[in-house]
Design an enzyme around this catalytic site. Sequence first.
Site, PDB file in Angstrom:
ATOM      1  N   TYR A 112      32.663  39.969  35.708  1.00  0.00           N
ATOM      2  CA  TYR A 112      34.084  40.336  35.602  1.00  0.00           C
ATOM      3  C   TYR A 112      34.864  39.209  34.912  1.00  0.00           C
ATOM      4  CZ  TYR A 112      38.825  41.611  37.187  1.00  0.00           C
ATOM      5  OH  TYR A 112      40.155  41.938  37.242  1.00  0.00           O
TER       6      TYR A 112
ATOM      7  N   SER B 100      43.017  38.528  33.910  1.00  0.00           N
ATOM      8  CA  SER B 100      42.954  38.227  35.344  1.00  0.00           C
ATOM      9  C   SER B 100      42.891  36.716  35.517  1.00  0.00           C
ATOM     10  CB  SER B 100      41.689  38.843  35.945  1.00  0.00           C
ATOM     11  OG  SER B 100      41.479  38.321  37.239  1.00  0.00           O
TER      12      SER B 100
HETATM   13  P1  NAD Z   1      43.215  50.098  39.668  1.00  0.00           P
HETATM   14  O1  NAD Z   1      41.800  50.195  40.115  1.00  0.00           O
HETATM   15  O2  NAD Z   1      44.274  50.781  40.445  1.00  0.00           O
HETATM   16  O3  NAD Z   1      43.361  50.526  38.137  1.00  0.00           O
HETATM   17  C1  NAD Z   1      42.325  50.455  37.213  1.00  0.00           C
HETATM   18  C2  NAD Z   1      42.544  51.507  36.163  1.00  0.00           C
HETATM   19  O4  NAD Z   1      41.490  51.442  35.190  1.00  0.00           O
HETATM   20  C3  NAD Z   1      42.519  52.912  36.771  1.00  0.00           C
HETATM   21  O5  NAD Z   1      43.578  53.678  36.245  1.00  0.00           O
HETATM   22  C4  NAD Z   1      41.178  53.461  36.303  1.00  0.00           C
HETATM   23  O6  NAD Z   1      41.158  54.839  36.132  1.00  0.00           O
HETATM   24  C5  NAD Z   1      41.008  52.744  34.965  1.00  0.00           C
HETATM   25  N1  NAD Z   1      39.592  52.765  34.573  1.00  0.00           N
HETATM   26  C6  NAD Z   1      38.542  52.268  35.268  1.00  0.00           C
HETATM   27  N2  NAD Z   1      37.389  52.561  34.622  1.00  0.00           N
HETATM   28  C7  NAD Z   1      37.717  53.244  33.498  1.00  0.00           C
HETATM   29  C8  NAD Z   1      36.975  53.820  32.432  1.00  0.00           C
HETATM   30  N3  NAD Z   1      35.646  53.783  32.368  1.00  0.00           N
HETATM   31  N4  NAD Z   1      37.655  54.468  31.454  1.00  0.00           N
HETATM   32  C9  NAD Z   1      38.989  54.534  31.499  1.00  0.00           C
HETATM   33  N5  NAD Z   1      39.762  54.002  32.469  1.00  0.00           N
HETATM   34  C10 NAD Z   1      39.124  53.374  33.474  1.00  0.00           C
HETATM   35  O7  NAD Z   1      43.510  48.531  39.654  1.00  0.00           O
HETATM   36  P2  NAD Z   1      44.713  47.657  39.059  1.00  0.00           P
HETATM   37  O8  NAD Z   1      44.799  46.489  39.952  1.00  0.00           O
HETATM   38  O9  NAD Z   1      45.923  48.447  38.753  1.00  0.00           O
HETATM   39  O10 NAD Z   1      44.028  47.146  37.698  1.00  0.00           O
HETATM   40  C11 NAD Z   1      44.641  47.234  36.426  1.00  0.00           C
HETATM   41  C12 NAD Z   1      44.126  46.082  35.560  1.00  0.00           C
HETATM   42  O11 NAD Z   1      44.589  44.855  36.118  1.00  0.00           O
HETATM   43  C13 NAD Z   1      42.609  45.979  35.506  1.00  0.00           C
HETATM   44  O12 NAD Z   1      42.197  45.661  34.197  1.00  0.00           O
HETATM   45  C14 NAD Z   1      42.298  44.820  36.434  1.00  0.00           C
HETATM   46  O13 NAD Z   1      41.102  44.167  36.104  1.00  0.00           O
HETATM   47  C15 NAD Z   1      43.521  43.953  36.212  1.00  0.00           C
HETATM   48  N6  NAD Z   1      43.753  42.998  37.278  1.00  0.00           N
HETATM   49  C16 NAD Z   1      44.211  43.398  38.493  1.00  0.00           C
HETATM   50  C17 NAD Z   1      44.439  42.443  39.477  1.00  0.00           C
HETATM   51  C18 NAD Z   1      45.005  42.800  40.813  1.00  0.00           C
HETATM   52  O14 NAD Z   1      45.227  41.856  41.581  1.00  0.00           O
HETATM   53  N7  NAD Z   1      45.246  44.054  41.148  1.00  0.00           N
HETATM   54  C19 NAD Z   1      44.177  41.108  39.230  1.00  0.00           C
HETATM   55  C20 NAD Z   1      43.690  40.745  37.999  1.00  0.00           C
HETATM   56  C21 NAD Z   1      43.501  41.690  37.023  1.00  0.00           C
END
Ligand code: NAD
Length: 243
Positions: A156, A143
């Site tokens: 985080y 991130s």
């Molecule tokens: P999201 O919340 O849609 O997806 C998160 C995923 O992680 C989900 O499928 C969820 O089931 C899984 N997850 C959460 N806790 C879990 C656990 N205990 N065991 C197994 N799986 C688990 O959000 P997203 O934006 O698609 O996030 C995906 C990744 O991208 C994450 O690591 C997030 O930190 C990272 N990220 C996202 C953004 C953004 O702007 N959306 C920015 C920076 C980083």
Amino acid sequence: MEPLSDRIALVTGASRGIGRACAEALALAGCDLVIHCHQRLDLANEALQAVQASGRRGLVVQADLAIESEVGRMVEQAEEALGPIDILVNNAGVAHPTPIESITPEVFDRELATNLRSAFLATQAVLPSMRARQWGRLVFVSSVAAQVGGVVGPHYAASKAGLHGLAHAYASQLAREGITANVVAPALIETDMVRSNPKATPALIPVGRFGTVEETADVVVMLARNGYVTGQTVNVNGGWYFS
Ligand code: NAD
């Protein structure tokens, strides 16, 4: 660029958001897919249908990756059903916005267990077969928070910064073994995670909008195809942070 035909990819957190887009894009690129999900089996089954519609094999595995034994079981089940993992996308993660004064050791440990420890455990579990076959791709979804602090909190940001350390160490130690390790650092991609955080607004982004999951998945597929990019961080952040 190497073709990905018949490569086997495991994407964690692939039922929705960035992970789902990565799974579908890797299937279109020719991979068979292990779709890991935590709770949303219904959504994971939709992702499976999309993978199968691309003509690829797929499997849904449910696991709570904050629990060590569940990570091992996920990899075992995946390898038994489809074969050894070639591409691991460590995408699953949580972001619990928390004021500094409320970040207890328990809050900190929970964020690290889900976001960082799980990626370490999954990587360790797939590496023996990658090393035996002298081919592998490790992608860590970090991130912008690891670089600038972000809008969630120190717990985080620390969990995400740790992923860069993992990628650097794996990249340097495995470079001669046909295995690359890279980081993708997104912000702010329009998913449930961003929609649920009131501090995440397009005003933070120089290009003036949220990113899409497809724009993020594009980079993941590129890293899976490319055997010469290793130890790098690719930012998908609309210009929030330059490196
Ligand atoms: P999201 O919340 O849609 O997806 C998160 C995923 O992680 C989900 O499928 C969820 O089931 C899984 N997850 C959460 N806790 C879990 C656990 N205990 N065991 C197994 N799986 C688990 O959000 P997203 O934006 O698609 O996030 C995906 C990744 O991208 C994450 O690591 C997030 O930190 C990272 N990220 C996202 C953004 C953004 O702007 N959306 C920015 C920076 C980083």
